[in-house]
Design a protein around this motif. Structure first.
Motif, PDB file in Angstrom:
ATOM      1  N   TYR A   1       0.817  -1.230   0.000  1.00 31.77           N
ATOM      2  CA  TYR A   1       0.000   0.000   0.000  1.00 31.77           C
ATOM      3  C   TYR A   1       0.843   1.268   0.000  1.00 31.77           C
ATOM      4  O   TYR A   1       0.295   2.370  -0.102  1.00 31.77           O
ATOM      5  CB  TYR A   1      -0.992   0.004   1.177  1.00 31.77           C
TER       6      TYR A   1
ATOM      7  N   ARG B   1      -8.240   2.105  -3.134  1.00 32.24           N
ATOM      8  CA  ARG B   1      -7.323   2.541  -4.197  1.00 32.24           C
ATOM      9  C   ARG B   1      -8.155   3.010  -5.397  1.00 32.24           C
ATOM     10  O   ARG B   1      -7.908   4.053  -5.961  1.00 32.24           O
ATOM     11  CB  ARG B   1      -6.388   1.391  -4.572  1.00 32.24           C
TER      12      ARG B   1
ATOM     13  N   GLU C   1       0.690  10.890  -4.736  1.00 31.21           N
ATOM     14  CA  GLU C   1       1.359   9.587  -4.694  1.00 31.21           C
ATOM     15  C   GLU C   1       2.826   9.727  -4.343  1.00 31.21           C
ATOM     16  O   GLU C   1       3.435  10.728  -4.689  1.00 31.21           O
ATOM     17  CB  GLU C   1       1.230   8.882  -6.036  1.00 31.21           C
TER      18      GLU C   1
END
Ligand code: GLN
Length: 244
Positions: A105, A227, A244
């Motif tokens: 993750y 996600r 990100e």
């Protein structure tokens, strides 16, 4: 009458679903900002806490996060005292022999922090090969420190390792880069310098017992959902100011 019945039925239903809601007891080690740390009221907060709570919400699991020493997390899962652990835990082959990891993750990696006065002296990780190094016990940072110099002091928390560096008990702290960067930014640590070299890339996973396939599946399906629906990116943005 109809209305009263409906109310009774509704109350019963919600009472039942509360009774049935499974609580996931999740261990963490809350001195690893921004992944897990405590606020002024001692609540455990951070990226990982938001991730596991969002997963729980997707798959209908209540999540209780409990604070433990880092090197007690995998043993806690192995002895079923914990249902899972989330603590910036790097997926390694060694650990995967003992426990299951969720899908990754977060992408991280190990780097080093030295005293700013030593920035010229230690331009690369290799230049630390004869030095005393500091790291948190049981971590991949400690493994890397052992590979670089083999002369390593380990501490229960990375905060203590940084203190030791400040007190000149060692020449560098080997630790996860995002935590090092966050430490430098938020603590306004002008005395420290980050060697701009990543030892390796690592990925974080959520730890679950190998016996607990059902929980692993739920965690992976929740992770996939957060996600896909953008929740994970939002959590990332909240703690790192980037998507990100
Ligand atoms: N990612 C590192 C490891 O898994 C450090 C984790 C931590 O200190 N919380 O060993």
């Amino acid at each position: 009458m109809k209305k009263a019945l409906a109310v009774v039925a509704l109350t019963l239903c919600s009472a039942l679903s509360i009774a049935n809601a499974q609580t996931l007891k999740v261990g963490t080690e809350a001195t690893f900002a921004p992944f897990e740390f405590t606020d002024e009221k001692s609540n455990i907060i951070g990226f990982d806490v938001d991730v596991i709570k969002a997963i729980g919400q997707e798959v209908g699991l209540d999540v209780e996060v409990v604070n433990q020493p880092f090197d007690a997390l995998i043993p806690g899962v192995l002895t079923s005292q914990l249902d899972a652990a989330i603590a910036g835990i790097t997926i390694t082959e060694e650990r995967a022999k003992q426990v299951s990891f969720s899908d990754p993750y977060y992408k991280a990696g190990i780097d080093a922090i030295v005293r700013k006065a030593d920035a010229q002296k230690y331009p690369t990780l290799d230049s630390l090969k004869k030095s005393r190094l500091c790291a948190q016990i049981g971590t991949t940072g400690a493994d890397v420190a052992n590979k670089i110099s083999g002369n390593v002091g380990t501490y229960n928390t990375v905060v203590e390792a940084f203190m030791e560096l400040k007190n000149k008990g060692c020449e560098a702290v080997l630790n996860d880069r995002p935590v090092n960067l966050y430490f430098l930014q938020t603590k306004n640590e002008k005395d420290f310098y980050e060697i701009p070299e990543l030892y390796n890339g690592e990925e974080y996973g959520i730890v679950v017992s190998k016996q607990n396939k059902d929980v692993l599946e739920k965690i992976n399906s929740g992770l996939k959902k957060i996600r896909e629906n953008g929740t994970l990116a939002k959590i990332h943005e909240k703690w790192f100011n980037t998507k990100e």
